[in-house]
Design an enzyme around this catalytic site. Structure first.
Site, PDB file in Angstrom:
ATOM      1  N   ASP A 436       1.032  -0.960   0.075  1.00  0.00           N
ATOM      2  CA  ASP A 436       0.007   0.031  -0.142  1.00  0.00           C
ATOM      3  C   ASP A 436       0.661   1.299  -0.095  1.00  0.00           C
ATOM      4  O   ASP A 436       1.916   1.323   0.612  1.00  0.00           O
ATOM      5  CB  ASP A 436      -0.898   0.079   1.137  1.00  0.00           C
ATOM      6  CG  ASP A 436      -2.035   1.078   1.259  1.00  0.00           C
ATOM      7  OD1 ASP A 436      -3.007   0.912   0.739  1.00  0.00           O
ATOM      8  OD2 ASP A 436      -1.576   2.146   1.567  1.00  0.00           O
ATOM      9  N   ASN A 444      -3.551  13.026  -3.689  1.00  0.00           N
ATOM     10  CA  ASN A 444      -4.818  13.680  -4.596  1.00  0.00           C
ATOM     11  C   ASN A 444      -5.608  14.627  -3.936  1.00  0.00           C
ATOM     12  O   ASN A 444      -5.774  15.497  -4.720  1.00  0.00           O
ATOM     13  CB  ASN A 444      -5.895  12.344  -4.368  1.00  0.00           C
ATOM     14  CG  ASN A 444      -5.583  11.242  -5.168  1.00  0.00           C
ATOM     15  OD1 ASN A 444      -4.911  11.251  -6.303  1.00  0.00           O
ATOM     16  ND2 ASN A 444      -6.254   9.866  -4.810  1.00  0.00           N
ATOM     17  N   GLU A 479      -5.134   2.498  -4.034  1.00  0.00           N
ATOM     18  CA  GLU A 479      -3.589   2.520  -3.887  1.00  0.00           C
ATOM     19  C   GLU A 479      -2.970   1.121  -3.293  1.00  0.00           C
ATOM     20  O   GLU A 479      -1.750   1.125  -2.965  1.00  0.00           O
ATOM     21  CB  GLU A 479      -2.962   3.591  -3.217  1.00  0.00           C
ATOM     22  CG  GLU A 479      -3.170   3.673  -1.602  1.00  0.00           C
ATOM     23  CD  GLU A 479      -4.525   3.933  -1.015  1.00  0.00           C
ATOM     24  OE1 GLU A 479      -4.689   4.378   0.050  1.00  0.00           O
ATOM     25  OE2 GLU A 479      -5.534   3.892  -1.993  1.00  0.00           O
TER      26      GLU A 479
END
Length: 570
Positions: A436, A444, A479
């Site tokens: 991860d 973002n 992700e």
């Protein structure tokens, strides 16, 4: 109503047209024409094949009949000698010479070896061993009440054996071996210890031992070939033996040795006019005895696999044929020999023959006709090719994540489950890495989703270039990535994970025209070797759990075991 019916018909035709378009129509027509032309050609091929098989059997049958008649002549002679000896055993002649021979036997039976001979010009000598030699084994015995009759019958056999000699015979030696310690043979034995050794050799041969009432209850002719290599000064031979019985008592064995060289000469003479094919004679254990190949030519012998296939076929019938590689082997059991005669026809001989010429012409016609159809089918082939390209593209899109170009979750889980099952059956290591990206949400939020997509694509490229060729990786969530390491132990998985972590952490990403960003990744590792569990979903869940702990422990790190977690808690 008619208007509604017309609409229904139009709908039905449209459905049919959509299902069977122009390409399908052309393909269907091609297949129908191709099918009928192939069926017609195949019918001709089958007729040609049946004719070829019949031709092979006819060639084999003619040679087999000639060989069988010759062997029958020898077997009839052996049976004639047995019947003559049986009559002499039941009703012995009251000749003084025979009675004198019985008296001489009583005088000499205790000697280590002895010999009885009535007339050198008309009969064969009788050789024997002592009572002590006979008493050594239960197979031999001189306790028969008809011992004198057997002795005189054997001497009478000497007359018959000498008279029955013929140049047409294949035999090398004809002999009678008695359980009472004497024998008679058409081959002379030098007087001396050779008598004992020769008698011992006779009674220890399979053709003598296997003629006991227990081992041969049918009391018929049996054939034997030695399984041991022949000595250099003795020619290879086969032996036919026949027991002599009277009143349920086994007296001895009449036997006939046939040199394999004689069978080879006879086989070559019988097959002299047959310029194609090679004849081979095998015994009942499918051991090659001889063949018709010229001396300067190597015989087409069968290997172990071919002999096994042939043995299965021979068990089903007395004659037949079998294709073995580039050879066609037709076989037939002989009536008067416990073996099988083969005719081996090679592919080269078949092509050079009449059937080969017809087959080549038939094949060329079919090839030309098929080529014409294939040329007309070329346009449709191009269309089908384009359809395959489109299908592959759609399949790739269904199995891969378009952003990272790695497997999507469904494809990854399906492939990983199959791999886990295979490695479980092979009992090989199997490991999983759950990865991860750290603080991805902030990327973002700060730089926008385009920057986030660039980060995901960058991380996926680093993962793909770091793992091994047979490893698989996929994106299983926003992700989050999963890496499957078939054949990797936990220690190896930890090394791979560390390389991935370092590469991701060392690389900077250009997220905007003037801004670079360095990211990190946390990973959890699980391996089937820990608990012996190869269930991929369980392994992925365990790796995900350890990934969560790696994030709790500060991120940009790897958690590979529950023990590490406990240690960190303390």
């Amino acid at each position: 109503m008619p208007h509604e019916t017309l609409l229904d018909n139009q709908g039905w035709f449209k459905k049919l047209a959509r299902r069977f378009g122009p390409g399908h129509v052309v393909n269907t027509c091609f297949l129908i024409v191709m099918l009928f032309s192939t069926l017609l050609t195949w019918r001709e091929v089958m007729i040609l094949k049946d004719a070829y098989v019949a031709s092979q059997r006819n060639h084999l049958g003619s040679v087999a009949n000639v060989l069988d008649r010759q062997l029958q002549f020898n077997m009839d002679r052996l049976i004639f000698l047995r019947n003559g000896m049986h009559e002499a055993l039941v009703a012995p002649l009251a000749f003084s010479a025979l009675q004198s021979a019985v008296t001489q036997f009583e005088q000499r039976r205790v000697r280590h070896f002895w010999q009885l001979e009535l007339d050198k010009r008309r009969t064969l000598p009788l050789y024997g061993v002592s009572d002590q030699f006979v008493a050594r084994t239960t197979l031999l015995s001189r306790e028969s009440r008809d011992l004198a009759n057997e002795l005189t019958a054997t001497l009478e056999l000497g007359y018959l054996a000498r008279l029955a000699r013929s140049s047409a015979m294949l035999t090398l030696e004809t002999m009678y071996v008695s359980r009472s310690g004497f024998y008679l043979s058409t081959l002379p034995t030098a007087y001396g210890s050779d008598i004992v050794s020769r008698y011992y050799q006779y009674v220890t041969q399979p053709w003598f031992i296997e003629q006991s009432q227990r081992r041969n209850p049918q009391r018929g002719v049996r054939w034997f070939t030695s399984a041991q290599p022949y000595v250099t000064d003795e020619q290879k031979k086969v032996t036919a033996s026949l027991p002599l019985d009277h009143d349920n008592y086994w007296y001895g064995v009449l036997a006939m040795d046939i040199p394999v060289a004689s069978l080879q000469r006879f086989l070559r003479d019988a097959a002299e006019k047959d310029i194609e094919g090679e004849y081979q004679l095998y015994d009942n254990h499918l051991r090659l005895l001889t063949d018709s190949a010229p001396e300067q030519q190597t015989a087409n012998t069968l290997n172990d696999r071919e002999r096994a296939l042939l043995a299965r076929e021979i068990e089903k019938d007395t004659l037949g044929g079998l294709r073995l590689g580039t050879h066609y082997v037709s076989w037939e059991r002989l009536d008067h020999f416990d073996g099988v005669l083969l005719r081996v026809h090679t592919l080269r001989e078949g092509i050079q023959g009449n059937f080969g010429s017809i087959s080549i012409a038939l094949t060329l016609l079919w090839v030309l006709f098929t080529a014409m159809l294939l040329i007309s089918w070329g346009v449709i082939r191009h269309i089908v090719k384009n359809m395959f390209v489109l299908q592959n593209s759609l399949q790739w899109q269904a199995w891969h994540d378009p952003l990272t170009r790695l497997y999507n979750r469904g494809a990854l889980f399906e492939k990983a489950s199959r791999l886990a099952k295979r490695y479980r059956e092979a009992r090989q290591p199997f490991s999983v890495i759950q990865l991860d990206l750290d603080y991805f949400k902030s990327v973002n939020d700060r730089f926008g989703h385009q920057a986030g997509d660039r980060v995901l694509s960058h991380a996926a490229g680093l993962i793909g270039s770091t793992i091994r060729a047979h490893d698989i990786a996929g994106r299983v969530g926003g992700e989050e990535f999963c890496i499957v390491l078939p054949g990797a132990t936990k220690a190896q998985a930890l090394q791979i994970a560390e390389r991935i972590r370092q590469r991701i952490n060392d690389k900077e990403i250009l997220v905007t025209k003037s801004t670079t960003l360095r990211i990190s990744a946390s990973m959890g590792i699980s391996s089937a070797e820990e608990y012996g569990d190869y269930d991929f979903e369980q392994l992925q869940s365990l790796a995900d759990k350890r990934l969560y702990y790696a994030k709790q422990s500060g991120r940009n790190r790897i958690c590979a075991s529950d023990a590490t977690q406990e240690r960190e808690k303390k």
